[in-house]
Design a protein around this motif. Sequence first.
Motif, PDB file in Angstrom:
ATOM      1  N   SER A 150       5.505  11.217   5.427  1.00 58.76           N
ATOM      2  CA  SER A 150       5.681  10.367   6.646  1.00 58.76           C
ATOM      3  C   SER A 150       4.894   9.090   6.430  1.00 58.76           C
ATOM      4  O   SER A 150       5.676   8.297   6.924  1.00 58.76           O
ATOM      5  CB  SER A 150       5.134  11.383   7.583  1.00 58.76           C
ATOM      6  N   ARG A 151       3.835   9.132   5.836  1.00 56.68           N
ATOM      7  CA  ARG A 151       3.195   7.727   5.813  1.00 56.68           C
ATOM      8  C   ARG A 151       4.095   6.875   4.921  1.00 56.68           C
ATOM      9  O   ARG A 151       4.055   5.714   5.145  1.00 56.68           O
ATOM     10  CB  ARG A 151       1.784   7.951   5.181  1.00 56.68           C
ATOM     11  N   LEU A 152       4.688   7.389   3.734  1.00 53.12           N
ATOM     12  CA  LEU A 152       5.110   6.773   2.984  1.00 53.12           C
ATOM     13  C   LEU A 152       6.683   6.167   3.658  1.00 53.12           C
ATOM     14  O   LEU A 152       7.311   5.000   3.361  1.00 53.12           O
ATOM     15  CB  LEU A 152       5.693   7.291   1.562  1.00 53.12           C
ATOM     16  N   THR A 153       7.241   7.226   4.126  1.00 53.57           N
ATOM     17  CA  THR A 153       8.517   6.772   5.196  1.00 53.57           C
ATOM     18  C   THR A 153       8.155   5.459   5.828  1.00 53.57           C
ATOM     19  O   THR A 153       9.026   4.786   6.201  1.00 53.57           O
ATOM     20  CB  THR A 153       9.232   7.737   5.853  1.00 53.57           C
ATOM     21  N   LEU A 154       7.070   5.772   6.956  1.00 54.31           N
ATOM     22  CA  LEU A 154       6.739   4.677   7.684  1.00 54.31           C
ATOM     23  C   LEU A 154       6.342   3.248   7.104  1.00 54.31           C
ATOM     24  O   LEU A 154       7.035   2.261   7.472  1.00 54.31           O
ATOM     25  CB  LEU A 154       5.428   5.063   8.556  1.00 54.31           C
ATOM     26  N   MET A 155       5.687   3.375   6.035  1.00 54.18           N
ATOM     27  CA  MET A 155       5.514   2.130   5.335  1.00 54.18           C
ATOM     28  C   MET A 155       6.772   1.562   4.838  1.00 54.18           C
ATOM     29  O   MET A 155       6.824   0.316   4.706  1.00 54.18           O
ATOM     30  CB  MET A 155       4.370   2.280   4.358  1.00 54.18           C
ATOM     31  N   ALA A 156       7.652   2.186   4.190  1.00 54.41           N
ATOM     32  CA  ALA A 156       8.804   1.775   3.602  1.00 54.41           C
ATOM     33  C   ALA A 156       9.643   0.962   4.619  1.00 54.41           C
ATOM     34  O   ALA A 156      10.320  -0.084   4.517  1.00 54.41           O
ATOM     35  CB  ALA A 156       9.608   3.009   2.984  1.00 54.41           C
TER      36      ALA A 156
ATOM     37  N   THR B  82      -0.134  -1.029  -5.154  1.00 55.30           N
ATOM     38  CA  THR B  82       0.258   0.413  -4.779  1.00 55.30           C
ATOM     39  C   THR B  82       1.392   0.480  -3.752  1.00 55.30           C
ATOM     40  O   THR B  82       2.131   1.374  -3.849  1.00 55.30           O
ATOM     41  CB  THR B  82      -1.008   1.033  -4.531  1.00 55.30           C
ATOM     42  N   VAL B  83       1.100  -0.163  -2.806  1.00 55.77           N
ATOM     43  CA  VAL B  83       2.086  -0.380  -1.582  1.00 55.77           C
ATOM     44  C   VAL B  83       3.343  -0.381  -2.270  1.00 55.77           C
ATOM     45  O   VAL B  83       4.532  -0.101  -1.877  1.00 55.77           O
ATOM     46  CB  VAL B  83       1.717  -1.122  -0.224  1.00 55.77           C
ATOM     47  N   GLN B  84       3.451  -1.698  -3.087  1.00 57.57           N
ATOM     48  CA  GLN B  84       4.876  -2.049  -3.634  1.00 57.57           C
ATOM     49  C   GLN B  84       5.412  -1.066  -4.366  1.00 57.57           C
ATOM     50  O   GLN B  84       6.572  -0.644  -4.265  1.00 57.57           O
ATOM     51  CB  GLN B  84       4.647  -3.522  -4.503  1.00 57.57           C
ATOM     52  N   LYS B  85       4.621  -0.279  -5.199  1.00 56.15           N
ATOM     53  CA  LYS B  85       5.105   0.929  -6.010  1.00 56.15           C
ATOM     54  C   LYS B  85       5.609   1.923  -5.094  1.00 56.15           C
ATOM     55  O   LYS B  85       6.807   2.840  -5.520  1.00 56.15           O
ATOM     56  CB  LYS B  85       4.060   1.353  -7.064  1.00 56.15           C
ATOM     57  N   MET B  86       4.840   2.312  -4.173  1.00 52.07           N
ATOM     58  CA  MET B  86       5.001   3.378  -3.223  1.00 52.07           C
ATOM     59  C   MET B  86       6.280   3.360  -2.477  1.00 52.07           C
ATOM     60  O   MET B  86       7.222   4.001  -2.277  1.00 52.07           O
ATOM     61  CB  MET B  86       3.824   3.806  -2.356  1.00 52.07           C
ATOM     62  N   THR B  87       6.580   1.899  -2.109  1.00 52.57           N
ATOM     63  CA  THR B  87       7.848   1.723  -1.227  1.00 52.57           C
ATOM     64  C   THR B  87       8.833   1.580  -1.851  1.00 52.57           C
ATOM     65  O   THR B  87      10.084   1.250  -1.402  1.00 52.57           O
ATOM     66  CB  THR B  87       7.245   0.770  -0.197  1.00 52.57           C
ATOM     67  N   GLY B  88       8.849   1.433  -3.350  1.00 48.53           N
ATOM     68  CA  GLY B  88       9.868   0.999  -4.313  1.00 48.53           C
ATOM     69  C   GLY B  88      10.502  -0.480  -3.884  1.00 48.53           C
ATOM     70  O   GLY B  88      11.681  -0.731  -4.315  1.00 48.53           O
ATOM     71  N   CYS B  89       9.870  -1.165  -3.474  1.00 46.32           N
ATOM     72  CA  CYS B  89      10.224  -2.704  -3.252  1.00 46.32           C
ATOM     73  C   CYS B  89       9.752  -3.640  -4.348  1.00 46.32           C
ATOM     74  O   CYS B  89       8.399  -3.374  -4.433  1.00 46.32           O
ATOM     75  CB  CYS B  89      10.147  -3.044  -1.832  1.00 46.32           C
ATOM     76  N   ARG B  90      10.512  -4.617  -4.439  1.00 49.83           N
ATOM     77  CA  ARG B  90       9.789  -5.494  -5.461  1.00 49.83           C
ATOM     78  C   ARG B  90      10.127  -6.937  -4.824  1.00 49.83           C
ATOM     79  O   ARG B  90      11.175  -7.204  -4.368  1.00 49.83           O
ATOM     80  CB  ARG B  90      10.509  -5.435  -6.877  1.00 49.83           C
ATOM     81  N   ARG B  91       9.166  -7.796  -5.260  1.00 45.65           N
ATOM     82  CA  ARG B  91       9.326  -9.261  -4.834  1.00 45.65           C
ATOM     83  C   ARG B  91      10.200  -9.798  -5.845  1.00 45.65           C
ATOM     84  O   ARG B  91       9.952  -9.543  -6.889  1.00 45.65           O
ATOM     85  CB  ARG B  91       8.046  -9.912  -4.708  1.00 45.65           C
ATOM     86  N   PRO B  92      11.189 -10.705  -5.212  1.00 42.94           N
ATOM     87  CA  PRO B  92      12.044 -11.442  -6.378  1.00 42.94           C
ATOM     88  C   PRO B  92      10.802 -12.150  -7.269  1.00 42.94           C
ATOM     89  O   PRO B  92       9.676 -12.704  -6.746  1.00 42.94           O
ATOM     90  CB  PRO B  92      12.536 -12.234  -5.849  1.00 42.94           C
TER      91      PRO B  92
END
Length: 126
Positions: A80-86, A109-119
Motif C-alpha cells: 500500500s505504501r509503495l502504491t501511494l508513493m508511486a 530507494t524511493v526512485q527504485k521502488m516507484t520505478g520512476c527515473r529522471r531523464p
Amino acid sequence: MRALSVRLNQQIAQALCDGMRITGLAEASELSRWTIRTIGLSSEDLLPSGLPAGQHLAVISQLTSELAELEESKAILEESRLTLMAAARRLGVMDDYELAALSGLQRDTVQKMTGCRRPETGVLPA
C-alpha cells in the motif's frame, strides 16, 4: 515482530534444553533444522524447565502462526505504501525528496521502488 521472533527463539532454545528433538521443533516452527540447531547453540545458560513436549510444541506453533500473520500484514502495508508513493510521484504531488523524508527512505530507494527515473541531464529528447 522482533519481540515475537525473540520469544520464538527463546521457546525453541528452552525446548531443546528440555530434550526435544531438532526435527520435531523444525516441523512445529517451520524453520530449518540448521536454524533450530543454531538457536540451540546460541543459548547456553538455560536450565531444564520440566515442561512437557506437547506444551512446548503448542507454544511454538502459536508463535509461528502469529509471526506469519504479522509478516503477511507487513507485506500488505508495504505494498500500500509503495502504491501511494508511486501515485504521489506520478501525479507530481510530491517530489523524490519529499517522499524520502515522509517515508524515511533514501531518495534513490524511493526512485527504485516507484520505478520512476529522471531523464538524464543534458540530454535532449528526440
